[in-house]
Design a protein around this motif. Sequence first.
Motif, PDB file in Angstrom:
ATOM      1  N   CYS A 167       0.940  -1.323   0.014  1.00 41.99           N
ATOM      2  CA  CYS A 167       0.138   0.082   0.162  1.00 41.99           C
ATOM      3  C   CYS A 167       0.822   1.387  -0.060  1.00 41.99           C
ATOM      4  CB  CYS A 167      -0.931  -0.009   1.139  1.00 41.99           C
ATOM      5  SG  CYS A 167      -0.186  -0.324   2.646  1.00 41.99           S
ATOM      6  N   ALA A 169       0.861   5.738   0.632  1.00 42.21           N
ATOM      7  CA  ALA A 169       0.224   6.971   1.473  1.00 42.21           C
ATOM      8  C   ALA A 169       0.231   8.150   0.595  1.00 42.21           C
ATOM      9  CB  ALA A 169       1.249   7.154   2.830  1.00 42.21           C
ATOM     10  N   GLU A 218      -6.082   8.656   2.510  1.00 44.96           N
ATOM     11  CA  GLU A 218      -4.841   8.742   3.017  1.00 44.96           C
ATOM     12  C   GLU A 218      -3.921   7.587   2.560  1.00 44.96           C
ATOM     13  OE1 GLU A 218      -2.872  10.786   5.448  1.00 44.96           O
ATOM     14  OE2 GLU A 218      -4.320  12.125   4.212  1.00 44.96           O
ATOM     15  N   THR A 219      -4.520   6.366   2.299  1.00 44.21           N
ATOM     16  CA  THR A 219      -3.779   4.902   2.170  1.00 44.21           C
ATOM     17  C   THR A 219      -4.637   4.229   0.691  1.00 44.21           C
ATOM     18  OG1 THR A 219      -3.135   5.002   4.227  1.00 44.21           O
ATOM     19  CG2 THR A 219      -2.716   2.824   3.001  1.00 44.21           C
ATOM     20  N   THR A 229     -10.022  -1.541   4.884  1.00 46.14           N
ATOM     21  CA  THR A 229      -9.477  -1.766   6.175  1.00 46.14           C
ATOM     22  C   THR A 229      -9.522  -0.379   6.870  1.00 46.14           C
ATOM     23  OG1 THR A 229      -7.442  -1.004   5.505  1.00 46.14           O
ATOM     24  CG2 THR A 229      -7.771  -3.391   5.107  1.00 46.14           C
ATOM     25  N   GLU A 231      -7.283   1.597   8.051  1.00 49.10           N
ATOM     26  CA  GLU A 231      -6.350   2.461   7.227  1.00 49.10           C
ATOM     27  C   GLU A 231      -6.671   3.055   5.939  1.00 49.10           C
ATOM     28  OE1 GLU A 231      -5.605  -0.532   8.256  1.00 49.10           O
ATOM     29  OE2 GLU A 231      -4.244  -0.528   9.906  1.00 49.10           O
ATOM     30  N   CYS A 234      -9.505   5.538   5.828  1.00 46.33           N
ATOM     31  CA  CYS A 234      -9.150   6.757   6.762  1.00 46.33           C
ATOM     32  C   CYS A 234      -9.049   7.935   5.858  1.00 46.33           C
ATOM     33  CB  CYS A 234      -7.642   6.547   7.580  1.00 46.33           C
ATOM     34  SG  CYS A 234      -7.139   7.986   8.347  1.00 46.33           S
ATOM     35  N   ASN A 236      -7.957  11.946   6.448  1.00 49.83           N
ATOM     36  CA  ASN A 236      -7.430  13.193   7.094  1.00 49.83           C
ATOM     37  C   ASN A 236      -7.773  14.469   6.648  1.00 49.83           C
ATOM     38  OD1 ASN A 236      -5.432  14.998   8.115  1.00 49.83           O
ATOM     39  ND2 ASN A 236      -3.936  13.437   8.607  1.00 49.83           N
ATOM     40  N   ASP A 287     -13.455   7.936   9.515  1.00 47.18           N
ATOM     41  CA  ASP A 287     -13.687   6.975   8.772  1.00 47.18           C
ATOM     42  C   ASP A 287     -14.685   7.096   7.641  1.00 47.18           C
ATOM     43  OD1 ASP A 287     -13.177   3.320   9.085  1.00 47.18           O
ATOM     44  OD2 ASP A 287     -14.994   4.252   8.192  1.00 47.18           O
ATOM     45  N   LEU A 294      -9.139   4.670  13.921  1.00 50.59           N
ATOM     46  CA  LEU A 294      -7.866   4.015  14.490  1.00 50.59           C
ATOM     47  C   LEU A 294      -7.236   4.899  15.702  1.00 50.59           C
ATOM     48  CD1 LEU A 294      -5.910   2.082  11.827  1.00 50.59           C
ATOM     49  CD2 LEU A 294      -7.641   1.180  13.471  1.00 50.59           C
ATOM     50  N   GLN A 295      -7.220   6.307  15.088  1.00 51.00           N
ATOM     51  CA  GLN A 295      -6.521   7.141  16.143  1.00 51.00           C
ATOM     52  C   GLN A 295      -7.309   7.765  17.307  1.00 51.00           C
ATOM     53  OE1 GLN A 295      -7.232   7.434  12.911  1.00 51.00           O
ATOM     54  NE2 GLN A 295      -5.383   7.225  12.010  1.00 51.00           N
TER      55      GLN A 295
END
Lengths: 396, 396
Positions: A167, A169, A218-219, A229, A231, A234, A236, A287, A294-295
């Motif tokens: 993956c 970023a 983000e990913t 997932t 991640e 996500c 930001n 999300d 996750l954060q």
Amino acid sequence: MPMHNLASSYGQQLVDVVVPFWTEHALDREMGGYFTFLDRKGQVYGTDKYVWLQARQVWMFSKLYNAFESRPEWLEVARQGYAFLEAHAFDADGRVFFALTRDGRPLRKRRYLFSETFAAIACSEYARASGDEAALERARATFRLLWRLYRTPGALEPKIDPRTRRCKALAMPMVLLATTHEMRLADGDDPLYRQVVEHSLDEIRGQFLRRDECVLFETVGAGGERLDTPEGRCINPGHAIEASWFLMREGVRRDDQDILRDALDILDWSLARGWDVAYGGLYSFLDVQGRPPLQLEWDMKLWWPQGEAMIASLAAYALTGEQRYVDWHERIGEYVAEHFIDREFGEWYGYLHRDGTVALDCKGSAFKGAFHVPRTFWMCYLIALEGRAAQPWHLA
Amino acid sequence: MPMHNLASSYGQQLVDVVVPFWTEHALDREMGGYFTFLDRKGQVYGTDKYVWLQARQVWMFSKLYNAFESRPEWLEVARQGYAFLEAHAFDADGRVFFALTRDGRPLRKRRYLFSETFAAIACSEYARASGDEAALERARATFRLLWRLYRTPGALEPKIDPRTRRCKALAMPMVLLATTHEMRLADGDDPLYRQVVEHSLDEIRGQFLRRDECVLFETVGAGGERLDTPEGRCINPGHAIEASWFLMREGVRRDDQDILRDALDILDWSLARGWDVAYGGLYSFLDVQGRPPLQLEWDMKLWWPQGEAMIASLAAYALTGEQRYVDWHERIGEYVAEHFIDREFGEWYGYLHRDGTVALDCKGSAFKGAFHVPRTFWMCYLIALEGRAAQPWHLA
């Protein structure tokens, strides 16, 4: 909206309030470089030197000297930091350390290339300010190295086993776009820079941007695949908004309406999703499906996303003349004025709770230094001067 | 304080509320192991398998089977997780991965040894529950490997360049003390375990504990030196309190009043410093001098420090009979009941804002699984039974 009043106000805050905080408290006159662990009053609470911030402060003061006002004392601040970087930040292999002791001994070197990107723009902008050819050559060498490492699979140890999951970023193409902007200012429009810009635009617009979900992720997978997932889901908002004004700058530069359309859409989506309608301010992480992020700090209000949103909304107004961008700019500015700006000791707080109360009252840390806040005021100043200034904002 | 009522209440919450949350939602019946990314209602929002939590859930269900009630369904839960670990968690060199995909392929292997410690106690406790000799042998091999790696300078890549700064973290001797407790239960009092316990006690009591400052530090120099850096001044009240009941357990085991004195002092200091008198709950991180902590979540109330404090305060009461420990136990229990326990969907929230409102409503994550909450209720149950139980709490 009287733009020239806005420009005066931002220029004044920059010069009278923000810059003095750093020149008064950040200079390590004994060992060189800058202190960044500064508490609310500017007192030093840690002396390690994180290279991201050393380099970004060199860049910022060189930039102010080059593009705001040629004050010799600002060049001297930049020179002090550049000398420290030159003496201590580069490893024998040309890579750049992540953290140094106060006197410049290496503490950490990481698997990422952000230290290298920030070192490159420190060197390139300092070269513009000082005329130091060796600084420009160092910028070029660092840029070439980081591009080669980025494009060579396995050159840096990956965090996740690539045999299992590959993956990538958003941060890297986004930072490359900004880094290349600076390299071109110092070094002209070299084919290498054009190649990196095209690659970054293709990755951001072709892989991280998803029109069907109205989001800049983000990913994503190594080939741009959507990852289901935490991640991969996500967002930001601050990152996306920062990317949006990097894209606007490139879109204006080449007068490309498609790039500008993408940039404005990313801004619109990110403000709509990212703004906390209950308390104000931009969330740190979300999300895309509203599942748990996750954060654990996901709903904290950090200083830099608000600053990026001030820049991006003002740039969007300059581009489109649409009232809603002025409204956003004012809404964010009021939130910042009410919650982030410390009228007693200067600069902004960095970390607020969701409800806008101060969580951590330091003015500097390993990640907050003389960068986002002065860049916000400087960029907003430049954009507000649009049309009158000798230098359009996208060329500074 | 009617201790047997307390025991019934804790036992009931454990069996009727907490354990069912995990047996209903965490079992991956298709690919083995456990889901830990569970939202408020127990719905899966991520399927990667973090080995800390896979191993801790094996340990927890084996422990409940061994030391609470021999329910075949709990052994079956443990067996499912053990089979997954055995098949996927160990690398060819004997080390243990940090994260796996849902079907067990390796994602990350880290430079720390915590995956190995948790795998060792999973294997040892499962061996006790199942009688599986191979599981015990795997526990022994993993323990021997991690101890060798811990004691061999340079065996694992350090985070910080040891030529510049050598430091060490409380977490390792603290976890070694708890790991060795489990190994001795399964494998008898081998000289190796005695050596590791002595080493851990010496490090914790001789180097991390500072009587002159009334604190158990998180990070010290390699020789135990006090570090005047933000990392060196950091206190983690939850960690210190967890260490205090590990020390109490060892102190009771060998009837050593000096160890017990240290443990109670650490508990007293950590409660006094760590408790938020304005809103209740234990802070996550503090700077011993009141300077800004490095962690932006420093004032968030996380689930596990509150649980550790429930255990430690009840153990301190069992040891001393002092009323103030009952008072602390009740104060913390009331805070938990009011803010952490989710009466609608079970288990505890993991992450609250400073003011006690829920920040993140998931029940599981990469770091929260079937471990701290069931361990809290199980330990409190055992301690409250002290004097009546067939098995004293410090021998379970």
